[in-house]
Motif scaffolding. Sequence first.
Motif, mmCIF file in Angstrom:
data_model
loop_
_atom_site.group_PDB
_atom_site.id
_atom_site.type_symbol
_atom_site.label_atom_id
_atom_site.label_comp_id
_atom_site.label_asym_id
_atom_site.label_seq_id
_atom_site.Cartn_x
_atom_site.Cartn_y
_atom_site.Cartn_z
ATOM 1 N N LEU A 36 -3.379 -0.792 9.285
ATOM 2 C CA LEU A 36 -3.399 0.350 8.388
ATOM 3 C C LEU A 36 -4.665 0.345 7.529
ATOM 4 O O LEU A 36 -5.271 -0.698 7.299
ATOM 5 C CB LEU A 36 -2.165 0.326 7.487
ATOM 6 C CG LEU A 36 -0.821 0.445 8.232
ATOM 7 C CD1 LEU A 36 0.334 0.186 7.285
ATOM 8 C CD2 LEU A 36 -0.698 1.814 8.878
ATOM 9 N N ASP A 68 -2.921 4.678 3.526
ATOM 10 C CA ASP A 68 -1.839 4.895 4.493
ATOM 11 C C ASP A 68 -0.495 4.522 3.872
ATOM 12 O O ASP A 68 -0.424 3.788 2.877
ATOM 13 C CB ASP A 68 -2.070 4.050 5.748
ATOM 14 C CG ASP A 68 -3.170 4.606 6.640
ATOM 15 O OD1 ASP A 68 -3.558 5.765 6.438
ATOM 16 O OD2 ASP A 68 -3.647 3.871 7.522
ATOM 17 N N LEU A 115 3.272 2.840 4.241
ATOM 18 C CA LEU A 115 4.041 1.811 4.937
ATOM 19 C C LEU A 115 5.448 1.764 4.388
ATOM 20 O O LEU A 115 5.645 1.673 3.169
ATOM 21 C CB LEU A 115 3.378 0.440 4.753
ATOM 22 C CG LEU A 115 4.172 -0.775 5.256
ATOM 23 C CD1 LEU A 115 4.249 -0.784 6.775
ATOM 24 C CD2 LEU A 115 3.550 -2.074 4.730
ATOM 25 N N LEU A 119 -2.313 0.252 0.088
ATOM 26 C CA LEU A 119 -1.346 1.050 0.826
ATOM 27 C C LEU A 119 -0.304 1.647 -0.114
ATOM 28 O O LEU A 119 -0.012 1.097 -1.184
ATOM 29 C CB LEU A 119 -0.642 0.194 1.884
ATOM 30 C CG LEU A 119 -1.528 -0.508 2.915
ATOM 31 C CD1 LEU A 119 -0.671 -1.264 3.918
ATOM 32 C CD2 LEU A 119 -2.429 0.488 3.635
ATOM 33 N N ASP A 160 3.237 6.179 8.215
ATOM 34 C CA ASP A 160 2.287 5.703 9.226
ATOM 35 C C ASP A 160 2.803 4.479 9.973
ATOM 36 O O ASP A 160 2.507 4.299 11.161
ATOM 37 C CB ASP A 160 0.945 5.378 8.568
ATOM 38 C CG ASP A 160 0.298 6.604 7.951
ATOM 39 O OD1 ASP A 160 0.021 7.557 8.706
ATOM 40 O OD2 ASP A 160 0.095 6.614 6.727
ATOM 41 N N ALA A 161 3.557 3.646 9.280
ATOM 42 C CA ALA A 161 4.040 2.418 9.911
ATOM 43 C C ALA A 161 5.252 1.899 9.156
ATOM 44 O O ALA A 161 5.528 2.304 8.009
ATOM 45 C CB ALA A 161 2.947 1.356 9.946
#
Length: 312
Positions: free
Chosen positions: A143, A147, A149, A171, A213-214
Amino acid sequence: MRAIGVTEFGGPDKLQALDLPTPEPGAGEVRIRVHYATVNPTDTKLIEGAYGPEMQGDVGPWVPGMDVAGIVDEVGDGVADLAVGDRVMAIVTPTGAHGAYSEQVVVPAMSAVPVPAGMDLDAASTLPMNGLTAQVSLADLALGEGDTLAVTGAAGCYGGYVVQLAKTRGLHVVGDAKDDDVDLVRSLGADEVLTRGPEFAGRVRENHPDGVDALADGAVQHGEVADAVRDGGRMAVIRPYEGEPGRGVSVHTTFVFDHATRHDWLTEMAHLAAQGAVTLRVNRVLPAERATEAQQLLAEGGHRGRMVLDFT
């Protein structure tokens, strides 16, 4: 030397005191006089024989444990950065009778780092394996700053380290928590804290309609939480994922055994802990002979911080 292990696989009741030969370090290795060893879920898997002979060896006894802190008492040839008397923490890759639940353990010098001044050894013992696992997961997720998470099991040791490490990298973090853990997860730095459980993915989508994103799945929910991830996003899991999440979502299994000599990552975690950016959490310290009790407490769940075995 004294160790705690099993001669046959099963539950925590199979753990027993063992008298084993003192290990000798080879080239590039150090021997640590273990003061503390941390109790982790991966130890339970080894005690049960879940990893199979290809990982844990096919000849017993088997000694579990992946985290230690103690004093270097011998160094092998070619070791320049550590010396006898150094306070260190280390990750141990357990195989057969080689495991952290031991008075003395030999590890590659690259698997050990100095314990920062002022840090207690019992607390230091809780960092290496879970901290390194968090590093591997974030490396797999790849990432960038800004971004988003999501982290399940955010109140746990692995999940908590993922949250804190992610915040050092800029993040935006969405963590899950039970009601009793909301304040804890917020204190770790999560930007959003949502109720833990099977509805987590839906709650994430309420705030992030396209998905995050993740996701780092410390709670091992897999398919229950996969929908929180955007199309083409990534998931990091700590147990093999069965099936496919679909929508182009890639799954990365975090296998810390392959990264036990990432000295740079271990060093970074130690520095972050010394700065207070990573929180070391000890639930309680028990004499090594009470390893069965420690494993039983772990199995109960709901305990924040790690059980630590005292080998002094």
